[in-house]
Design an enzyme around this catalytic site. Structure first.
Site, PDB file in Angstrom:
ATOM      1  N   HIS A  94     -10.358  -5.048  -1.770  1.00 49.29           N
ATOM      2  CA  HIS A  94     -10.030  -5.678  -0.741  1.00 49.29           C
ATOM      3  C   HIS A  94     -10.273  -6.933  -0.824  1.00 49.29           C
ATOM      4  CE1 HIS A  94     -11.103  -7.932   3.229  1.00 49.29           C
ATOM      5  NE2 HIS A  94     -12.866  -8.308   2.227  1.00 49.29           N
ATOM      6  N   HIS A  96      -9.398 -11.642  -0.811  1.00 47.11           N
ATOM      7  CA  HIS A  96      -9.137 -12.706   1.017  1.00 47.11           C
ATOM      8  C   HIS A  96      -8.326 -13.925  -0.082  1.00 47.11           C
ATOM      9  CE1 HIS A  96     -13.608 -12.809   2.579  1.00 47.11           C
ATOM     10  NE2 HIS A  96     -13.011 -11.238   2.652  1.00 47.11           N
ATOM     11  N   TYR A 121       9.913  -2.867  -3.104  1.00 48.03           N
ATOM     12  CA  TYR A 121       9.049  -2.971  -3.416  1.00 48.03           C
ATOM     13  C   TYR A 121       7.763  -2.978  -2.569  1.00 48.03           C
ATOM     14  CZ  TYR A 121      10.546  -1.878  -7.572  1.00 48.03           C
ATOM     15  OH  TYR A 121      10.995  -0.760  -8.683  1.00 48.03           O
TER      16      TYR A 121
HETATM   17 ZN   LIG Z   1     -13.546  -9.645   2.942  1.00 49.81          ZN
END
Ligand SMILES: [Zn+2]
Length: 216
Positions: A94, A96, A121
């Protein structure tokens, strides 16, 4: 060096690479990876990807109990939701990342197929990317939303927050989330310029040739 020691080093090296290239910043972003014994190694809460310590990663046993290391990311429930619904998942990443977040705010995106079909891709590595609504970080409803997808998506985008991608191992998950950010960047660069996208028959050819999960 043991397999786990090598994995700890790899997690910290890949996180530092993502941080150094500006793919996440401050103390944002988290990684979890399955260990050989069925447990997990997870990046700690409040830690910077640029300065992770292999010895302080959060270590869970196969039963999901924290047995060693610092307190894990508060976004742990969304990692667990991926492992519960996608048996093939060996790692979850994960970030940002800037362009992914920017693209998720555009008014004309399709929540069920967030990225425009600009390159082969992104289709090969991500399948369809699902845009989820805004949740307060750490809200258990985020994990419920991922469970609601029933394992049909390997990549989701949390609105006003960032992407989450599951892969068969850490390298696959990192490659895929880099592809997501690069495609979102292309989408932002071409937004408003009416770019030619791949056509349905071209998308179908890629999906068939690379056996892509491409559920509606
Ligand atoms: Zn986050």
């Amino acid at each position: 060096m043991s397999a786990e020691a090598r994995l700890r080093e790899t997690i910290c090296r890949m996180a530092a690479s993502l941080f150094d290239r500006g793919l996440t910043h401050s103390s944002s972003g988290n990684i979890s990876v399955r260990t050989e014994d069925g447990g997990l190694l997870v990046t700690p809460t409040g830690s910077s990807f640029g300065r992770l310590d292999p010895a302080r990663l959060s270590r869970f046993d196969a039963g999901g109990t924290l047995i060693e290391g610092d307190r894990p990311t508060k976004e742990m429930p969304l990692h667990q939701a991926f492992y519960e619904t996608r048996r093939s998942a060996g790692a979850v990443v994960h970030l940002h990342s800037c362009h992914s977040v920017a693209w998720s705010m555009m008014p004309d995106v399709d929540p069920d197929d967030l990225l425009p079909p600009l390159t082969a891709y992104s289709i090969m590595q991500l399948g369809r990317v699902q845009l989820l609504p805004f949740f307060v970080p750490g809200d258990p409803a985020t994990a419920d939303a991922i469970r609601g997808l029933a394992g049909k998506r390997s990549a989701v985008m949390l609105a006003h927050h960032g992407p989450v991608v599951a892969g068969r191992d850490l390298e696959a998950a990192v490659n895929a989330i880099e592809e997501l950010e690069a495609t979102a960047r292309l989408a932002m660069l071409t937004h408003g310029h009416r770019p030619r996208t791949l056509q349905p028959d071209q998308i179908r050819a890629v999906v068939t040739a690379f056996d892509v999960e491409w559920s509606a």
